[in-house]
Design an enzyme around this catalytic site. Sequence first.
Site, short mmCIF file in Angstrom:
data_model
loop_
_atom_site.label_atom_id
_atom_site.label_comp_id
_atom_site.label_asym_id
_atom_site.label_seq_id
_atom_site.Cartn_x
_atom_site.Cartn_y
_atom_site.Cartn_z
N GLU A 147 40.73 43.45 37.59
CA GLU A 147 39.69 42.76 38.35
C GLU A 147 39.55 43.33 39.75
OE1 GLU A 147 39.56 38.28 37.22
OE2 GLU A 147 41.61 38.97 36.82
N ARG A 149 45.36 23.51 30.95
CA ARG A 149 44.03 22.95 30.70
C ARG A 149 43.78 22.89 29.19
NH1 ARG A 149 40.92 27.00 34.60
NH2 ARG A 149 42.95 27.99 34.73
N HIS A 153 35.88 34.19 34.99
CA HIS A 153 36.56 35.45 34.65
C HIS A 153 35.57 36.61 34.50
CE1 HIS A 153 39.93 32.83 32.70
NE2 HIS A 153 40.25 33.13 33.94
N ARG A 210 36.88 38.06 46.26
CA ARG A 210 36.67 37.30 45.04
C ARG A 210 36.22 35.90 45.41
NH1 ARG A 210 40.66 33.89 41.43
NH2 ARG A 210 39.41 33.70 39.52
N ASN A 261 41.65 38.04 47.76
CA ASN A 261 41.50 36.84 46.95
C ASN A 261 42.21 35.71 47.69
OD1 ASN A 261 41.42 34.81 45.05
ND2 ASN A 261 42.44 35.97 43.43
#
Length: 409
Positions: free
Chosen positions: A394, A252, A191, A102, A21
């Site tokens: 993940e 956010r 996600h 990813r 990642n």
Amino acid sequence: MTSTGTTAPDARSTRRVLVVNAGSSSLKYQLVDPDTGASDATGLIERIGLPAGRVRHTCASGTHAHETTVPDHVHAMELLRAAFAEHGPDLAGVQLVAVGHRVVHGGADFSEPIVVTPAVVDAIRRLVPLAPLHNPGNLQGIQVAQQVFPDVPQVAVFDTAFHQTMPAAASTYAVPQAWREQYRVRRYGFHGTSHAYVSRRVADLLGRPLEDVATIVLHLGNGASATAVDGGRSVDTSMGMTPLEGLVMGTRPGDVDPGLPRHLAEVAGLGVEDYDRALSKESGLLGLTGSADMRDVERRMDEGDADARLAFDVVVHRLLHYVGAYAAVLGRLDAIVFTAGIGEHSPLVRAAVVERLAGFGVRLDGAANEAADGETCISTPDSSVAVWVVPTNEEWEIASQAAELVARG
């Protein structure tokens, strides 16, 4: 040196995937058994291109960390390989079947993992305007891994891919046709690897075929999203064209009125870059309380802090808004699943959501909720909907998808 949750390689299975990642200034990695999810090693190389870079490699022998200069991603990947050589496991001693990457945004181009080719690289580059903070780093990681591991298939796994099954009614914004056709304005969702893993895992825990299960997955971390999953397929999700839409997050805001930019331009002289920075880095829990950490919010709420209380209530209200909407979208509901940092570790958030659903027959097992550690059912046997805590994985999802793709040839 500290202990680690990594697992020593199983002599009976040497097939491994190196999951990468890569961000603009960091590179996270994990060596994963795609069949079992066992991790042989994890690592993080950070502050790439900045002063005082740092390398951390965790394996069976412990955590090994040091500071060094990391001028670019090429050097970071060499440091990764050196960490495996020095501390183990030796990459030459395993069957490295793929490097799984990813990639945050696959747009409408990618609905499944894909072996990286020059055409794929070009497509990811074209998608940079949709994810300018993420795709460039993801792309750098791919290109460097191709140099360092030239004989190993590179597989791109996209955060957005899982949501490509959304019907047009869910993915389409009611905006001018030119925006939709020329500028690819639509809802993509994010996600995806987490939602895919968790929805499949809860079906296993329920002992039911994935195709028969309707689930709402609540991925609650610094970034947060909700997804309605019907038979293993995403049919709606809270994030949109960008990761700003939907739930309240660490920095956010989630959903805001689309008229806000014009209003702030007129009354505060706020430009596009200022507005984007405020919504990406200065809003959410941080904007409401001064802290982006739900643990701080809960602590301050217990101390009587009114701002923290409001922030918590706003988070829960937005969660309930999406749970109710997605129950209606699905038409039935078998499971609600909490995952990611807050979802897995905040009994208070879970209780606040589930207790508000009592009128629909959802029953919380308070003791199970408080004690939840790992995969835990937190609803009572007579609950109309099973409620679970399922830690996301993940990396295993990426490793599994990459290995399966490579095995198919």
